[in-house]
Motif scaffolding. Structure first.
Motif, PDB file in Angstrom:
ATOM      1  N   ARG A 194       3.827   1.484  10.372  1.00 26.44           N
ATOM      2  CA  ARG A 194       2.914   0.781  11.294  1.00 26.44           C
ATOM      3  C   ARG A 194       1.610   0.339  10.623  1.00 26.44           C
ATOM      4  O   ARG A 194       0.946  -0.559  11.092  1.00 26.44           O
ATOM      5  N   TYR A 236       1.723  -2.166  15.698  1.00 26.94           N
ATOM      6  CA  TYR A 236       1.567  -2.713  14.343  1.00 26.94           C
ATOM      7  C   TYR A 236       0.336  -3.615  14.374  1.00 26.94           C
ATOM      8  O   TYR A 236       0.317  -4.631  15.052  1.00 26.94           O
ATOM      9  N   CYS A 244       0.002  -7.797  11.615  1.00 29.03           N
ATOM     10  CA  CYS A 244       1.193  -8.648  11.674  1.00 29.03           C
ATOM     11  C   CYS A 244       0.857 -10.116  11.455  1.00 29.03           C
ATOM     12  O   CYS A 244      -0.127 -10.628  11.997  1.00 29.03           O
TER      13      CYS A 244
END
Length: 150
Positions: A88, A114, A117
């Motif tokens: 993560r 997360y 990203c």
């Protein structure tokens, strides 16, 4: 300011301008540079198994289908597979054929903790040209970035 910081800042500004809910939007060349410059960065290819086998693969990419082949049904295990294969805390870049499925994957990952990203705009094959062909306008392959057949 180093190249890594420049790319991340540009990707974040682009995402903000586009109103995207995740951290950034990258060109294929920027994504490749981040893979080389950011320790622990991951490229997650969300195309189908058929696309990997028949169109081409990005070396060392994490491969998790967003939609399953055959049938095109959303992969119910996508998030579980992502959580099993990608930390993560990692900088995560999502890639598909043209940038649409990877947008959905980046959104889902962001919604599930997360925080770093990015979507790779243009995808692996880019948009169709005036003759309906891919790989001539944008995309990972058109940018001559590393890939291998099947």
């Amino acid at each position: 300011m180093g190249k890594l910081t420049e790319i991340i800042n540009l990707a974040c500004e682009r995402a903000k301008a586009l109103g995207l809910p995740y951290k950034g939007a990258l060109t294929p060349a920027e994504a490749y540079d981040l893979l080389r410059l950011a320790p622990g960065a991951k490229l997650v290819d969300v195309r189908t198994r058929a696309e990997w086998d028949w169109v081409g693969r990005v070396p060392n990419a994490v491969e998790i289908e967003w939609n399953q082949y055959p049938g095109g049904v959303r992969n119910p295990n996508f998030l579980a597979e992502l959580q099993r294969q990608v930390d993560r805390e990692a900088l995560v870049m999502f890639l598909c054929r043209s940038g649409a499925r990877s947008d959905g994957a980046a959104q889902l990952a962001t919604e599930n903790g997360y925080g770093d990203c990015y979507n790779i705009l243009e995808g692996f094959e880019g948009d169709k040209d005036a003759h309906g062909h891919r790989n001539t306008v944008g995309g990972w392959r058109h940018a001559r970035l590393p890939w291998m057949q099947g």
